[in-house]
Scaffold this active site. Structure first.
Site, short mmCIF file in Angstrom:
data_model
loop_
_atom_site.label_atom_id
_atom_site.label_comp_id
_atom_site.label_asym_id
_atom_site.label_seq_id
_atom_site.Cartn_x
_atom_site.Cartn_y
_atom_site.Cartn_z
N GLU A 185 -1.68 0.06 -0.35
CA GLU A 185 -0.89 1.29 -0.17
C GLU A 185 -1.66 2.42 0.52
O GLU A 185 -1.66 3.57 0.09
CB GLU A 185 -0.35 1.75 -1.53
CG GLU A 185 0.47 0.69 -2.24
CD GLU A 185 1.04 1.14 -3.57
OE1 GLU A 185 0.77 2.27 -4.01
OE2 GLU A 185 1.78 0.34 -4.17
N GLU A 301 5.16 -8.66 -4.22
CA GLU A 301 5.56 -8.02 -5.48
C GLU A 301 7.09 -7.89 -5.59
O GLU A 301 7.62 -6.92 -6.07
CB GLU A 301 4.93 -6.62 -5.60
CG GLU A 301 3.44 -6.60 -5.43
CD GLU A 301 2.82 -5.23 -5.65
OE1 GLU A 301 3.50 -4.34 -6.19
OE2 GLU A 301 1.64 -5.05 -5.29
#
Ligand code: XIL
Length: 392
Positions: A185, A301
């Site tokens: 991220e 995910e």
């Protein structure tokens, strides 16, 4: 007080009432619009019939793909029904907490000069015992940093802390890890940088080269594992997701041009149906662009939040299954995609219960198995996507 004062008070009251009525009408219209949009997501004719009962692991493997799930030590070690379902359905595990710097009851980095590998070792050993591949998550992130980090790590010692963490953790598990989320991220357009980078503690301490440095340290520490850049918000036909896809692509192009040892992009695929428009061609094009850099792709995910969906379980499950199948049928057409990992296997253990709960407090239903470990339409949707995927 004169009549004029009373008139003006009445006039203000009427104007206020009119404004409130107007606002109420707009809100009601918007709610009706979104309710119609969400009902339109449901197609009662989609049956999601999957052939046979073969596990997701076997269906994925038949196409040269991997299916796996994130798990937490407390759930996997104590919930025998979950453990049995993981063994049946999954070919890969990723620890939801145990290999972050500081997450769960017994964190990896309890202090600046110590590592506690007990939880990570249990998870890695569990995977080995059950013939499961294992992926590491995550070495460099702005979340799950220890309480001691802010007052201990500074510009002078940050490089040493980064190198020590990556080398110590990766060498401890060298040869046992299919892939590592080296950096997680790192892009956030909301931070308004021209390069799109998130102003993480690592960026502030080490500058923009922290990403390249992390991958080089990782490559030195375990040459046998795939080194992955992992991020979210890359999925939808929305201005923000399109902008993020462009920024991630630019980052990957820059890293590849510098010779950074990066092998794959991890797309988290935390999906939220309702207000986000999905366009298969936009996703396909992004995956093609990433693959053209010589990178593999992992869906790392995946889950589908149902917080904006009707409470009716039949409708909710059908909409969510449709989201999984529409997304995966597009993603798996790209042969650079090598794995699909859901962020949990059973609704019993989804992080979305805390992170994106429903306003009506109904239990969330984002994953392939329900809270009783029974297969749902989501399971069928993933099974169908693997069955229809081209062989790698
Ligand atoms: C989440 C876990 O699921 C939660 O239990 C924890 O409280 C916060 O982190 N993207 C990631 C994951 O890369 O590490 C996050 O996991 C979910 C978002």
């Amino acid at each position: 007080m004169g009549n004029n004062w009373l008139l003006s008070r009445r006039r203000i009251f009427k104007l206020g009432l009119g404004a409130l009525t107007g606002i109420g009408a707009v809100v009601a219209a918007k709610n009706i619009y979104w309710s119609q949009q969400i009902q339109a997501l449901d197609n009662p004719n989609r049956t999601f019939i999957a052939s046979g009962k073969v596990s997701l692991k076997e269906r994925a493997a038949a196409k040269g793909l991997i299916y796996g799930t994130a798990v937490r030590y407390p759930d996997l070690s104590l919930d025998v029904k979950l453990a049995a379902s993981v063994a049946l359905e999954c070919g890969m595990l990723v620890p939801e907490w145990e290999l972050k710097w500081f997450a769960g009851k017994q964190p990896l980095r309890p202090s600046p000069d110590s590592f506690d590998f007990q939880m990570g070792d249990w998870m890695v050993n569990y995977a080995k015992t059950h013939d499961l591949l294992f992926r590491g998550h995550t070495l460099v992130w702005h979340e799950s940093l220890p309480p001691w980090f802010r007052n201990t790590v500074n510009r002078q010692n940050a490089r040493e802390f980064l190198a020590q963490h990556i080398k110590t953790v990766m060498q401890h598990y060298a040869g046992k890890i299919h892939s590592w989320d080296v950096v997680n991220e790192a892009i956030n357009l909301g931070d308004n940088r021209s390069d799109g980078l998130r102003t993480t503690p690592w960026l502030k301490l080490l500058g923009t080269d922290y990403i390249d440095l992390a991958f080089r340290l990782a490559a030195e520490s375990d040459p046998q594992t795939l080194l992955v850049y992992n991020d979210f918000g890359l999925d939808y036909d929305t201005p923000q997701d399109e902008a993020k896809r462009i920024a991630v692509l630019k980052l990957l192009e820059k890293l590849k041009s510098k010779g950074t040892p990066i092998h794959a992009l991890g797309i988290q695929a935390h999906l939220l149906p309702g207000k986000n428009k999905f366009n298969q061609e936009k996703l396909r094009r992004f995956l093609r662009d990433v693959a053209s850099l010589g990178l593999k792709i992992m869906i790392t995910e995946m889950d589908v939040a149902d917080k904006d969906l009707p409470v009716d379980i039949k409708i909710r499950d059908r909409i969510i299954a449709g989201v999984y199948e529409d997304y995966l049928s597009a993603a798996l057409d790209e042969k650079a995609v090598i794995a699909v990992i859901t962020w949990g296997l059973s609704d019993r253990n989804s992080w979305l219960s805390e992170f994106q709960p429903r306003d009506d407090h109904a239990p969330v239903r984002p994953l392939p198995l329900d809270a009783q470990m029974q297969r749902k339409l989501v399971w069928n949707a993933i099974a169908r996507a693997f069955d229809h995927a081209p062989k790698r």
